[in-house]
Scaffold this motif. Sequence first.
Motif, short mmCIF file in Angstrom:
data_model
loop_
_atom_site.label_atom_id
_atom_site.label_comp_id
_atom_site.label_asym_id
_atom_site.label_seq_id
_atom_site.Cartn_x
_atom_site.Cartn_y
_atom_site.Cartn_z
N VAL A 54 -45.92 8.22 -14.45
CA VAL A 54 -46.83 9.36 -14.55
C VAL A 54 -48.00 8.95 -15.44
CG1 VAL A 54 -47.12 11.76 -15.28
CG2 VAL A 54 -44.93 11.00 -14.30
N VAL A 55 -49.21 9.15 -14.93
CA VAL A 55 -50.43 8.89 -15.69
C VAL A 55 -51.15 10.23 -15.86
CG1 VAL A 55 -52.69 7.74 -15.67
CG2 VAL A 55 -50.65 6.53 -14.82
N LEU A 56 -51.46 10.57 -17.12
CA LEU A 56 -52.15 11.82 -17.43
C LEU A 56 -53.58 11.49 -17.85
CD1 LEU A 56 -49.30 13.34 -19.60
CD2 LEU A 56 -49.76 13.79 -17.20
N ILE A 57 -54.55 12.19 -17.26
CA ILE A 57 -55.95 11.92 -17.59
C ILE A 57 -56.69 13.21 -17.89
CG2 ILE A 57 -58.13 10.92 -16.81
CD1 ILE A 57 -56.52 9.02 -15.03
N HIS A 58 -57.09 13.36 -19.16
CA HIS A 58 -58.02 14.40 -19.58
C HIS A 58 -59.38 13.72 -19.68
CE1 HIS A 58 -54.49 16.72 -20.34
NE2 HIS A 58 -54.94 17.44 -21.37
N HIS A 59 -60.42 14.42 -20.13
CA HIS A 59 -61.74 13.78 -20.21
C HIS A 59 -62.59 14.41 -21.30
CE1 HIS A 59 -63.98 17.08 -18.29
NE2 HIS A 59 -62.83 17.32 -17.69
N THR A 60 -63.63 13.68 -21.67
CA THR A 60 -64.58 14.19 -22.65
C THR A 60 -65.38 15.32 -22.03
OG1 THR A 60 -66.22 12.54 -21.98
CG2 THR A 60 -64.79 11.96 -23.83
N GLY A 61 -65.84 16.23 -22.86
CA GLY A 61 -66.69 17.31 -22.39
C GLY A 61 -66.01 18.27 -21.43
N CYS A 62 -64.72 18.50 -21.61
CA CYS A 62 -63.97 19.39 -20.71
C CYS A 62 -64.33 20.85 -20.98
CB CYS A 62 -62.47 19.19 -20.91
SG CYS A 62 -61.46 20.15 -19.75
N GLY A 63 -64.46 21.62 -19.93
CA GLY A 63 -64.76 23.03 -20.04
C GLY A 63 -63.69 23.82 -20.77
N LEU A 64 -62.45 23.35 -20.76
CA LEU A 64 -61.39 24.08 -21.47
C LEU A 64 -61.56 24.02 -22.98
CD1 LEU A 64 -58.06 23.57 -19.51
CD2 LEU A 64 -59.59 25.52 -19.55
N GLU A 65 -62.38 23.10 -23.46
CA GLU A 65 -62.64 23.04 -24.90
C GLU A 65 -63.52 24.19 -25.37
OE1 GLU A 65 -62.61 18.48 -26.26
OE2 GLU A 65 -63.96 18.87 -24.58
N SER A 66 -64.19 24.85 -24.45
CA SER A 66 -65.08 25.96 -24.84
C SER A 66 -64.50 27.33 -24.49
CB SER A 66 -66.45 25.79 -24.18
OG SER A 66 -66.32 25.84 -22.77
#
Length: 187
Positions: free
Chosen positions: A99-111
């Motif tokens: 299993v590979v999990l990938i989040h990212h910079t500038g995600c809308g869920l951070e706001s």
Amino acid sequence: MTTSAHPAAEAVPTGSTVTDRLVAANERYASDFTDPGMDARPVLRVAVVACMDARLDLHAALGLELGDCHTIRNAGGVVTDDVIRSLTISQRALKTRSVVLIHHTGCGLESLTEEFRHELEMEVGQRPAWAVEAFRDVDQDVRQSMQRVRTSPFLLHTDDVRGFVFDVTTGLLREIDPSDDPAADRA
């Protein structure tokens, strides 16, 4: 400045919809389509869980080809009950192991916050059954997602679970060490 990296992202003709454009593209695709003769089991025996963000071209970023992996996407790439459901089917019925999990910079869920659910309830008169799963620290959210996978009683293979943050400006992945939890240092 364009909002799409796709050269064919032209305006939708008057009287048609984006869906009409997608259906027309599918007709062109199908005219040259040949059944690749694959089954549903991924060749690399890996499932990738990632954010639905349109800036993430997972196959290109990871060097994947059709049939290599299962791809599970949602807002934030968060491991929810439905992601566990998909991973369970992926592992138990279709033989994936990693299993590979990938989040990212500038995600809308951070706001966003869980207040989003309250506002939605006020607008439509019904509270959503789901959590927003908003976060402030993308690294910590990757750690939480890894932990959710590793502790699920439904998953057979939890020894090869790795998490990353994709940088939307450089295209690089940064691996998150699950044991590098600043909150644990304060405990």
